[in-house]
Every structure is written in C-alpha cells, then in structure tokens.
Enzyme design. Sequence first.
Site, PDB file in Angstrom:
ATOM      1  N   HIS A   1      23.391  -8.218 -10.810  1.00 38.95           N
ATOM      2  CA  HIS A   1      22.405  -8.206 -11.890  1.00 38.95           C
ATOM      3  C   HIS A   1      21.979  -6.772 -12.201  1.00 38.95           C
ATOM      4  CE1 HIS A   1      19.878  -8.506  -8.154  1.00 38.95           C
ATOM      5  NE2 HIS A   1      19.280  -7.504  -8.766  1.00 38.95           N
TER       6      HIS A   1
HETATM    7  C1  T46 Z   1      17.928  -6.288  -6.158  1.00 30.39           C
HETATM    8  C2  T46 Z   1      18.746  -6.320  -4.929  1.00 30.39           C
HETATM    9  C3  T46 Z   1      18.968  -4.962  -4.328  1.00 30.39           C
HETATM   10  C4  T46 Z   1      11.508 -13.424  -4.493  1.00 30.39           C
HETATM   11  O1  T46 Z   1      10.932 -14.523  -4.540  1.00 30.39           O
HETATM   12  N1  T46 Z   1      10.794 -12.270  -4.545  1.00 30.39           N
HETATM   13  C5  T46 Z   1      11.380 -11.044  -4.481  1.00 30.39           C
HETATM   14  O2  T46 Z   1      10.675 -10.016  -4.512  1.00 30.39           O
HETATM   15  C6  T46 Z   1      12.808 -10.989  -4.389  1.00 30.39           C
HETATM   16  C7  T46 Z   1      13.510  -9.631  -4.324  1.00 30.39           C
HETATM   17  C8  T46 Z   1      13.515 -12.137  -4.334  1.00 30.39           C
HETATM   18  N2  T46 Z   1      12.868 -13.341  -4.394  1.00 30.39           N
HETATM   19  C9  T46 Z   1      13.665 -14.582  -4.310  1.00 30.39           C
HETATM   20  C10 T46 Z   1      14.558 -14.857  -5.508  1.00 30.39           C
HETATM   21  C11 T46 Z   1      15.703 -15.618  -4.888  1.00 30.39           C
HETATM   22  O3  T46 Z   1      15.385 -16.964  -4.839  1.00 30.39           O
HETATM   23  O4  T46 Z   1      14.547 -14.454  -3.191  1.00 30.39           O
HETATM   24  C12 T46 Z   1      15.783 -15.084  -3.451  1.00 30.39           C
HETATM   25  C13 T46 Z   1      16.944 -14.106  -3.242  1.00 30.39           C
HETATM   26  O5  T46 Z   1      16.888 -13.078  -4.258  1.00 30.39           O
HETATM   27  P1  T46 Z   1      18.185 -12.553  -5.008  1.00 30.39           P
HETATM   28  O6  T46 Z   1      19.182 -13.624  -5.119  1.00 30.39           O
HETATM   29  O7  T46 Z   1      17.743 -11.889  -6.273  1.00 30.39           O
HETATM   30  O8  T46 Z   1      18.712 -11.467  -3.962  1.00 30.39           O
HETATM   31  P2  T46 Z   1      19.796 -10.316  -4.215  1.00 30.39           P
HETATM   32  O9  T46 Z   1      20.185  -9.819  -2.873  1.00 30.39           O
HETATM   33  O10 T46 Z   1      20.875 -10.764  -5.111  1.00 30.39           O
HETATM   34  O11 T46 Z   1      19.002  -9.149  -4.974  1.00 30.39           O
HETATM   35  C14 T46 Z   1      17.892  -8.503  -4.372  1.00 30.39           C
HETATM   36  C15 T46 Z   1      16.747  -8.351  -5.375  1.00 30.39           C
HETATM   37  O12 T46 Z   1      16.391  -9.614  -5.909  1.00 30.39           O
HETATM   38  C16 T46 Z   1      17.106  -7.461  -6.526  1.00 30.39           C
HETATM   39  O13 T46 Z   1      15.955  -7.055  -7.239  1.00 30.39           O
HETATM   40  O14 T46 Z   1      18.022  -5.376  -6.948  1.00 30.39           O
HETATM   41  O15 T46 Z   1      18.273  -7.206  -3.915  1.00 30.39           O
END
Ligand code: T46
Length: 138
Positions: free
Chosen positions: A54
């Site tokens: 993303h």
């Molecule tokens: C990024 C990379 C480096 C939350 O509820 N609050 C938060 O602050 C974050 C970061 C995530 N979440 C929830 C949303 C999803 O249900 O945690 C779950 C996993 O998040 P996500 O799939 O977005 O994780 P990554 O590893 O793909 O991305 C994360 C960050 O979301 C993003 O901002 O830049 O790490």
Amino acid sequence: MSGLVLCSRLIDIHELGDERGMLAVIESNINVPFETKRIFYIYGTAEGVRRGFHAHRKTRQALVCVSGTCKVFLDNIERKTDVTLDSPTKVLILEPNDWHEMYDFSPNCVLLVLASHLYDPEDYIRDYHQFLEVYGSE
Ligand code: T46
C-alpha cells in the site's frame, strides 16, 4: 538536523554506547522529519511472508529494525528500489507516495514504525491502479 547523515531516504542515527551497552534515539522533527503521533511494531512474521502492499494519502513513517533484519521494496512511480534494514541505527523514511512492501523478515525481526498520523483506514491506498491514479500525474 543535527547528528545524522542523510543518504537518499535512509537516515543513520548516532549510536550512543558505553560499557553497559548501546542506545539509539529518534526525536520528532530532529532526526525524523515529522511529529510522531503513533508507534507500532511488527514482529513474529512468518517465513516467506510479504506485507504492506500500500501507499498512504497523508501519513509519513519511519521504519527501523530494532532487532533482526528485513527488506523493503519501494515504488514512488519514478523509482523502484529495495532497501535492507539490518541495523537499529538505520531509519527508513517513507513518504505518503511510497508504495511499500516488506519482506525477507528474519525470525527475530522487530520492525518499529513511527507514524505522523493516527490510524485511519481511509489513509491507505491498497489498490495499485488507484495508487497510479492518485500519484501518477505528479
Ligand atoms: C505500514 C507498514 C509499514 C490498526 O488497527 N492500527 C494501526 O495503527 C495499524 C498499523 C494497523 N492496524 C490494523 C489494521 C489491520 O487489521 O492491524 C492490522 C494489520 O495492519 P496491516 O495489514 O496494514 O499491516 P501491514 O504490515 O501491511 O502494514 C503496516 C501498517 O499498517 C502500514 O501503515 O506502512 O506496516
């Protein structure tokens, strides 16, 4: 900004150490170029997993592997690069228009992330075609 060397978007922060061990400091608007509103960390990532996929609309982030190593693929449309985070003193600054994917996590990897904004799912651009539409004409 004192105490740092900027090379591309990878910042080397000073290592403060003595006979007791090491310490590294990240300060908002001093050695990362934004006010930190949120901190999260990614750990226990299973082998072979690639995550991220993303860009953001507003959020700027600073990524540092405080333990272990991982790699980050970056695409800002003009340039695609792969960065290795393999030191607690290497901080990668991501701009909102950086499409990013993290991969090759070592089993002991703890990826610490400082973010300029609170969590908002609307801030995420998770569709690559939409990413090209939003940032492609800049
Ligand atoms: C990024 C990379 C480096 C939350 O509820 N609050 C938060 O602050 C974050 C970061 C995530 N979440 C929830 C949303 C999803 O249900 O945690 C779950 C996993 O998040 P996500 O799939 O977005 O994780 P990554 O590893 O793909 O991305 C994360 C960050 O979301 C993003 O901002 O830049 O790490």
